[in-house]
Write a protein that holds these residues in place. Structure first.
Motif, mmCIF file in Angstrom:
data_model
loop_
_atom_site.group_PDB
_atom_site.id
_atom_site.type_symbol
_atom_site.label_atom_id
_atom_site.label_comp_id
_atom_site.label_asym_id
_atom_site.label_seq_id
_atom_site.Cartn_x
_atom_site.Cartn_y
_atom_site.Cartn_z
ATOM 1 N N UNK A 1 0.828 -1.195 0.000
ATOM 2 C CA UNK A 1 0.000 0.000 0.000
ATOM 3 C C UNK A 1 0.870 1.256 0.000
ATOM 4 N N UNK A 2 0.524 2.200 -0.872
ATOM 5 C CA UNK A 2 1.158 3.504 -0.828
ATOM 6 C C UNK A 2 0.433 4.358 0.206
ATOM 7 N N UNK A 3 1.034 5.431 0.678
ATOM 8 C CA UNK A 3 0.415 6.225 1.747
ATOM 9 C C UNK A 3 -0.986 6.724 1.428
ATOM 10 N N UNK A 4 -1.320 6.889 0.150
ATOM 11 C CA UNK A 4 -2.635 7.416 -0.240
ATOM 12 C C UNK A 4 -3.648 6.326 -0.584
ATOM 13 N N UNK B 1 -10.384 -8.380 -2.998
ATOM 14 C CA UNK B 1 -9.607 -7.311 -2.376
ATOM 15 C C UNK B 1 -9.697 -6.074 -3.262
ATOM 16 N N UNK B 2 -10.275 -5.006 -2.717
ATOM 17 C CA UNK B 2 -10.414 -3.741 -3.425
ATOM 18 C C UNK B 2 -9.539 -2.697 -2.735
ATOM 19 N N UNK B 3 -8.728 -2.013 -3.520
ATOM 20 C CA UNK B 3 -7.861 -0.958 -3.001
ATOM 21 C C UNK B 3 -8.100 0.300 -3.828
ATOM 22 N N UNK B 4 -8.312 1.420 -3.151
ATOM 23 C CA UNK B 4 -8.663 2.663 -3.837
ATOM 24 C C UNK B 4 -7.690 3.782 -3.514
ATOM 25 N N UNK B 5 -7.772 4.810 -4.347
ATOM 26 C CA UNK B 5 -7.065 6.069 -4.125
ATOM 27 C C UNK B 5 -7.929 7.175 -4.702
ATOM 28 N N UNK B 6 -7.872 8.368 -4.104
ATOM 29 C CA UNK B 6 -8.618 9.510 -4.625
ATOM 30 C C UNK B 6 -7.783 10.237 -5.688
ATOM 31 N N UNK B 7 -8.450 10.679 -6.753
ATOM 32 C CA UNK B 7 -7.764 11.444 -7.791
ATOM 33 C C UNK B 7 -7.073 12.667 -7.177
ATOM 34 N N UNK B 8 -5.923 13.047 -7.666
ATOM 35 C CA UNK B 8 -5.197 12.522 -8.838
ATOM 36 C C UNK B 8 -4.241 11.384 -8.496
ATOM 37 N N UNK B 9 -4.245 10.891 -7.252
ATOM 38 C CA UNK B 9 -3.369 9.780 -6.885
ATOM 39 C C UNK B 9 -3.757 8.522 -7.660
ATOM 40 N N UNK C 1 -4.310 4.399 -8.239
ATOM 41 C CA UNK C 1 -4.700 3.135 -7.627
ATOM 42 C C UNK C 1 -3.702 2.051 -8.027
ATOM 43 N N UNK C 2 -3.674 0.916 -7.306
ATOM 44 C CA UNK C 2 -2.768 -0.171 -7.700
ATOM 45 C C UNK C 2 -3.288 -0.905 -8.931
ATOM 46 N N UNK C 3 -2.363 -1.436 -9.682
ATOM 47 C CA UNK C 3 -2.707 -2.261 -10.836
ATOM 48 C C UNK C 3 -1.847 -3.517 -10.774
ATOM 49 N N UNK C 4 -2.410 -4.545 -10.174
ATOM 50 C CA UNK C 4 -1.672 -5.791 -10.013
ATOM 51 C C UNK C 4 -2.644 -6.950 -9.908
ATOM 52 N N UNK D 1 -9.189 1.003 -7.740
ATOM 53 C CA UNK D 1 -10.182 2.029 -8.068
ATOM 54 C C UNK D 1 -9.563 3.407 -7.872
ATOM 55 N N UNK D 2 -9.802 4.300 -8.855
ATOM 56 C CA UNK D 2 -9.422 5.702 -8.699
ATOM 57 C C UNK D 2 -10.706 6.476 -8.479
ATOM 58 N N UNK D 3 -10.907 6.929 -7.235
ATOM 59 C CA UNK D 3 -12.158 7.558 -6.848
ATOM 60 C C UNK D 3 -12.148 9.056 -7.129
ATOM 61 N N UNK D 4 -13.345 9.654 -7.104
ATOM 62 C CA UNK D 4 -13.470 11.087 -7.305
ATOM 63 C C UNK D 4 -12.683 11.849 -6.242
#
Length: 284
Positions: free
Chosen positions: A40-43, A68-76, A78-81, A87-90
Motif C-alpha cells: 500500500x502507498x500512503x494514499x 480485495x479492493x484498493x482505492x485512491x482519490x484522484x489525482x493519486x 490506484x494499484x494495478x496488479x 479504483x481511482x475515486x473522485x
C-alpha cells in the motif's frame, strides 16, 4: 536481498512484489489484506466490499467470495496488479479509518455506497441493516441517504431502494432475508426485535419478527443441531414460555429459506391465518 534470494523456493509470492516465508497461503480476507498491506502507498486504502468485511459488516453469503479492493482519490493512482481490484475515486476529502490490525480502511458508509455497483439489492439491504443495527450502530439510515445525495445513486436507484428497506435492529443477513421475503409475499410488515410480555406484564422474550396484533412470533434459527446442550435447553424453555404467553411461535430453519424461501413464507402465513389474519388486512 539479491535477485537470486527473492527467487528462492522457500519464499512464497502471494502478490507481485511481496515475498513471504510463510508457506501457508493466506485464506481469510484479513490474512490476505495483511499480506498485501506492505504494498500500500500512503494514499491507498482498502475499500468497497473489502472495507465492509474488515469493519465486520455482512457481505453476500458463500459461494460469493469478496475480493480485495484498493482505492485512491484522484489525482493519486490506484494499484494495478493481479489479485487486487484497483479504483481511482473522485476527488474528495478522505475518510479512512483504522480497522482490523491497523489496516487503512474506507469509511463504512462510503464503502456501502461503493458496493452498489457490485451487489444485488437484498445484499445491500442486509449490509445496511448491519450498519444501522446493533447496540452501537455504525451509521443511521439518514447517513446512508446523505451519502447517496452527495455522491449519487447507481444502477437505476438501487441504493435508495436499499436504504428505504433498511431497518434498525435486524441482527443477521438471514433475518433480513426473512423480513424481505414476508413483505414481498403479501404478509403484514412485522415489528423487528419486539419485546413480548405475559398477562401480568412480566417480560418473556425479545422476538426477531413479531405480529403483536395476531400474537405470532417468527424467528430464524440457523443451527443445524444443538452444539451447546445448555444453550439449547435454555432456548427450548424460552420457546415454551413464548407459547405459554399465548403466542404462536414459528421457527424458520436454514432449509426453509432455500431456493425462493416459499417454505418459510408458508410457515409464517399459516400461523397468521390460524390467528385470524386474512390477505388484504396487511394495509389496515
Amino acid at each position: 536481498m539479491t535477485r537470486a534470494r527473492l527467487r528462492a523456493a522457500d519464499l512464497e509470492s502471494p502478490f507481485h512484489g511481496i515475498r513471504s516465508r510463510d508457506r501457508a497461503r493466506p485464506t481469510t480476507l484479513v490474512e490476505q489484506c495483511l499480506v498485501y498491506a506492505p504494498r500500500l502507498r500512503p494514499w491507498q486504502f482498502f475499500s468497497h466490499e473489502t472495507a465492509l468485511a474488515l469493519h465486520g459488516v455482512s457481505t453476500p453469503e458463500w459461494p460469493y467470495v469478496p475480493r480485495i479492493h484498493v482505492s485512491a482519490h484522484r489525482p493519486a493512482r490506484e494499484p494495478r496488479t493481479s489479485g487486487v481490484v484497483g479504483h481511482r475515486l473522485q476527488t474528495r476529502a478522505p475518510a479512512v479509518r483504522s480497522a482490523t490490525h491497523g489496516l487503512p480502511v474506507e469509511d463504512p458508509v462510503r464503502a456501502w455506497r461503493q458496493c452498489g455497483r457490485l451487489w444485488p439489492l437484498d445484499d445491500l439491504v442486509a449490509a445496511a441493516d448491519s450498519l444501522v443495527g446493533g447496540k452501537a450502530p455504525t451509521a443511521s439510515v439518514e447517513d446512508l441517504r446523505s451519502e447517496i445525495r452527495e455522491m449519487g445513486d447507481v444502477r437505476g436507484g438501487i441504493l435508495r431502494a436499499a436504504a428505504d428497506l433498511a431497518h434498525p435492529g435486524v441482527r443477521s443477513p438471514r433475518e433480513t432475508r426473512l423480513r424481505l421475503l414476508l413483505a414481498r409475499n403479501g404478509l403484514p410488515a412485522p415489528d423487528v426485535n419486539a419485546d413480548i410480555f405475559d398477562e401480568r406484564g412480566n417480560f418473556v422474550a425479545e422476538i426477531d419478527l413479531a405480529y403483536p396484533r395476531w400474537k405470532v412470533a417468527v424467528e430464524y434459527d440457523g443451527r443445524v443441531h444443538a452444539e451447546d446442550e445448555r444453550q439449547f435447553a435454555r432456548d427450548a424453555d424460552r420457546w415454551a414460555e413464548i407459547r405459554a404467553a399465548g403466542w404462536d411461535h414459528v421457527r424458520v430453519l436454514n432449509h426453509h429459506l432455500r431456493g425462493d424461501g416459499a417454505r418459510a413464507v408458508s410457515l409464517a402465513r399459516d400461523a397468521l391465518v390460524r390467528a385470524g389474519w386474512r390477505p388484504g388486512l396487511a394495509a389496515r
